[in-house]
Write a protein that holds these residues in place. Structure first.
Motif, PDB file in Angstrom:
ATOM      1  N   UNK A 123       0.771  -1.243   0.000  1.00 46.47           N
ATOM      2  CA  UNK A 123       0.000   0.000   0.000  1.00 46.47           C
ATOM      3  C   UNK A 123       0.792   1.278   0.000  1.00 46.47           C
ATOM      4  N   UNK A 124       2.013   1.282  -0.522  1.00 44.61           N
ATOM      5  CA  UNK A 124       2.796   2.518  -0.534  1.00 44.61           C
ATOM      6  C   UNK A 124       2.207   3.529  -1.508  1.00 44.61           C
ATOM      7  N   UNK A 125       2.223   4.808  -1.112  1.00 43.16           N
ATOM      8  CA  UNK A 125       1.798   5.886  -2.005  1.00 43.16           C
ATOM      9  C   UNK A 125       2.546   7.150  -1.612  1.00 43.16           C
ATOM     10  N   UNK A 126       2.598   8.109  -2.548  1.00 43.22           N
ATOM     11  CA  UNK A 126       3.362   9.337  -2.311  1.00 43.22           C
ATOM     12  C   UNK A 126       2.502  10.345  -1.563  1.00 43.22           C
ATOM     13  N   UNK A 127       3.161  11.187  -0.776  1.00 43.01           N
ATOM     14  CA  UNK A 127       2.491  12.224   0.008  1.00 43.01           C
ATOM     15  C   UNK A 127       2.593  13.523  -0.771  1.00 43.01           C
ATOM     16  N   UNK A 128       1.474  13.993  -1.331  1.00 41.42           N
ATOM     17  CA  UNK A 128       1.520  15.162  -2.181  1.00 41.42           C
ATOM     18  C   UNK A 128       2.214  14.831  -3.497  1.00 41.42           C
ATOM     19  N   UNK A 129       2.635  15.876  -4.200  1.00 43.62           N
ATOM     20  CA  UNK A 129       3.202  15.666  -5.533  1.00 43.62           C
ATOM     21  C   UNK A 129       4.379  16.615  -5.786  1.00 43.62           C
ATOM     22  N   UNK A 130       5.203  16.216  -6.716  1.00 40.98           N
ATOM     23  CA  UNK A 130       6.135  17.105  -7.399  1.00 40.98           C
ATOM     24  C   UNK A 130       5.877  16.884  -8.886  1.00 40.98           C
ATOM     25  N   UNK A 131       5.743  17.963  -9.662  1.00 39.43           N
ATOM     26  CA  UNK A 131       5.475  17.769 -11.081  1.00 39.43           C
ATOM     27  C   UNK A 131       6.685  17.121 -11.754  1.00 39.43           C
ATOM     28  N   UNK A 132       6.477  16.610 -12.959  1.00 39.25           N
ATOM     29  CA  UNK A 132       7.505  15.816 -13.634  1.00 39.25           C
ATOM     30  C   UNK A 132       8.809  16.590 -13.820  1.00 39.25           C
ATOM     31  N   UNK A 133       8.724  17.896 -13.998  1.00 41.55           N
ATOM     32  CA  UNK A 133       9.924  18.700 -14.230  1.00 41.55           C
ATOM     33  C   UNK A 133      10.638  19.103 -12.938  1.00 41.55           C
ATOM     34  N   UNK A 134      10.039  18.802 -11.793  1.00 41.97           N
ATOM     35  CA  UNK A 134      10.630  19.175 -10.501  1.00 41.97           C
ATOM     36  C   UNK A 134      11.338  17.981  -9.871  1.00 41.97           C
ATOM     37  N   UNK A 135      12.260  18.294  -8.969  1.00 41.53           N
ATOM     38  CA  UNK A 135      13.103  17.271  -8.356  1.00 41.53           C
ATOM     39  C   UNK A 135      13.030  17.385  -6.838  1.00 41.53           C
ATOM     40  N   UNK A 136      13.591  16.365  -6.188  1.00 39.93           N
ATOM     41  CA  UNK A 136      13.826  16.486  -4.768  1.00 39.93           C
ATOM     42  C   UNK A 136      12.946  15.634  -3.894  1.00 39.93           C
ATOM     43  N   UNK A 137      12.753  16.109  -2.661  1.00 36.74           N
ATOM     44  CA  UNK A 137      12.192  15.302  -1.590  1.00 36.74           C
ATOM     45  C   UNK A 137      10.711  15.018  -1.783  1.00 36.74           C
ATOM     46  N   UNK A 138      10.390  13.735  -1.785  1.00 40.72           N
ATOM     47  CA  UNK A 138       9.009  13.277  -1.826  1.00 40.72           C
ATOM     48  C   UNK A 138       8.865  12.213  -0.742  1.00 40.72           C
ATOM     49  N   UNK A 139       7.875  12.368   0.116  1.00 43.51           N
ATOM     50  CA  UNK A 139       7.617  11.366   1.144  1.00 43.51           C
ATOM     51  C   UNK A 139       6.723  10.277   0.575  1.00 43.51           C
ATOM     52  N   UNK A 140       7.008   9.039   0.968  1.00 42.20           N
ATOM     53  CA  UNK A 140       6.242   7.878   0.524  1.00 42.20           C
ATOM     54  C   UNK A 140       5.925   7.039   1.753  1.00 42.20           C
ATOM     55  N   UNK A 141       4.679   6.593   1.878  1.00 41.94           N
ATOM     56  CA  UNK A 141       4.272   5.865   3.082  1.00 41.94           C
ATOM     57  C   UNK A 141       3.063   4.994   2.781  1.00 41.94           C
ATOM     58  N   UNK A 142       2.720   4.129   3.724  1.00 43.84           N
ATOM     59  CA  UNK A 142       1.439   3.437   3.707  1.00 43.84           C
ATOM     60  C   UNK A 142       0.601   3.826   4.922  1.00 43.84           C
ATOM     61  N   UNK A 143       0.994   4.926   5.562  1.00 41.12           N
ATOM     62  CA  UNK A 143       0.309   5.460   6.733  1.00 41.12           C
ATOM     63  C   UNK A 143      -0.703   6.513   6.259  1.00 41.12           C
ATOM     64  N   UNK A 144      -1.927   6.061   6.015  1.00 44.66           N
ATOM     65  CA  UNK A 144      -2.914   6.928   5.381  1.00 44.66           C
ATOM     66  C   UNK A 144      -3.284   8.153   6.188  1.00 44.66           C
ATOM     67  N   UNK A 145      -3.465   8.008   7.490  1.00 39.49           N
ATOM     68  CA  UNK A 145      -3.867   9.149   8.309  1.00 39.49           C
ATOM     69  C   UNK A 145      -2.770  10.201   8.355  1.00 39.49           C
ATOM     70  N   UNK A 146      -1.520   9.773   8.494  1.00 39.92           N
ATOM     71  CA  UNK A 146      -0.414  10.722   8.495  1.00 39.92           C
ATOM     72  C   UNK A 146      -0.327  11.444   7.153  1.00 39.92           C
ATOM     73  N   UNK A 147      -0.422  10.706   6.052  1.00 35.07           N
ATOM     74  CA  UNK A 147      -0.338  11.316   4.725  1.00 35.07           C
ATOM     75  C   UNK A 147      -1.442  12.339   4.527  1.00 35.07           C
ATOM     76  N   UNK A 148      -2.656  12.005   4.956  1.00 38.48           N
ATOM     77  CA  UNK A 148      -3.782  12.932   4.800  1.00 38.48           C
ATOM     78  C   UNK A 148      -3.524  14.236   5.540  1.00 38.48           C
TER      79      UNK A 148
END
Length: 252
Positions: free
Chosen positions: A109-134
């Motif tokens: 159940x991993x999914x990314x927290x928020x987004x970075x567009x394709x042309x952007x780089x850097x830190x992206x959080x990924x989790x399966x903790x739905x409440x925290x991500x929300x």
């Protein structure tokens, strides 16, 4: 005297064992923390050795910092390269976040927290903790994100003031929590910009609006988590302290 059967044993797991499994320290170290009154369970200081807790439901804190003890949760930091789309699958066959996480593929159940567009780089959080991500992406909690943004100059002081005071976009005003010049080479300027907004391409749209289209955009921090020296395209597990700080920032 007969021994207790499995069904007669007290419910839960010993607190010092739960803390050890969460990476706080050895059982002996955790016993010392409990003796010193540095551990709380559901808001109550615990000094009782052998106290049993349910790691799936108990709110446990050490020195006021949340210790996440639920099993099966995964919290990752990913350095997303340019050209990778912030999605777990793409019908057009473009490279995705999921393609960079094959070594963590067993985590469900991993999914990314928020987004970075394709042309952007850097830190992206990924989790399966739905409440925290929300909560991390909900405007109510105003979790700050920091970006390094390359633009072309010259840049007037008035433009910096405008970014701080507010820029009107098609979906409403937005302002930077902070913005400053951190480097300049000829006509190229590197800004550090902090904001808690999570709207689509908001940094790019802000700078377009003030006449300085983004040349390169790199997110370097999300809440308490820093990109640091994590290589492009690689991911790492968040530390216990990072996970605890993220929970604290959103009231979990």
């Amino acid at each position: 005297m007969t021994e207790l059967g499995e069904t007669d044993r007290p419910a839960g797991i010993r607190l010092q064992k739960v803390l050890a499994a969460a990476g706080v320290g050895s059982r002996r170290h955790n016993e010392e923390l409990i003796d010193a009154g540095r551990v709380r369970v559901d808001g109550e200081v615990v000094r009782e050795q052998g106290r049993r807790v349910d790691p799936e439901t108990a709110v446990i804190e050490v020195d006021g910092e949340r210790v996440v003890t639920r099993t099966g949760l995964v919290h990752l930091a990913l350095n997303k390269p340019r050209g990778v789309v912030s999605t777990m699958s793409d019908p057009e066959g473009r490279p995705t976040v999921a393609d960079l996480l094959t070594e963590f593929g067993s985590a469900p159940g991993l999914f990314h927290v928020g987004r970075l567009d394709a042309d952007s780089e850097g830190l992206l959080l990924v989790t399966n903790n739905g409440e925290l991500a929300h909560r991390l992406t909900h405007p109510r909690y105003q979790v700050p994100k920091t970006y390094q943004v390359q633009i072309s100059g010259p840049l007037r002081k008035e433009t910096l003031r405008r970014l701080r005071s507010g820029v009107e976009l098609s979906d409403g005003p937005v302002r930077a929590d902070n913005v400053r010049i951190i480097d300049q080479a000829g006509a190229q300027i590197l800004l550090e910009l902090v904001l808690h907004e999570g709207r689509n391409r908001v940094v790019r749209r802000m700078l377009d609006e003030v006449g300085h289209p983004v040349v390169r955009l790199l997110r370097t921090q999300f809440g308490a988590v820093h990109l640091g020296n994590l290589r492009s395209g690689r991911a790492r597990h968040l530390t216990r302290h990072e996970v605890g700080a993220l929970h604290g920032a959103v009231g979990l």
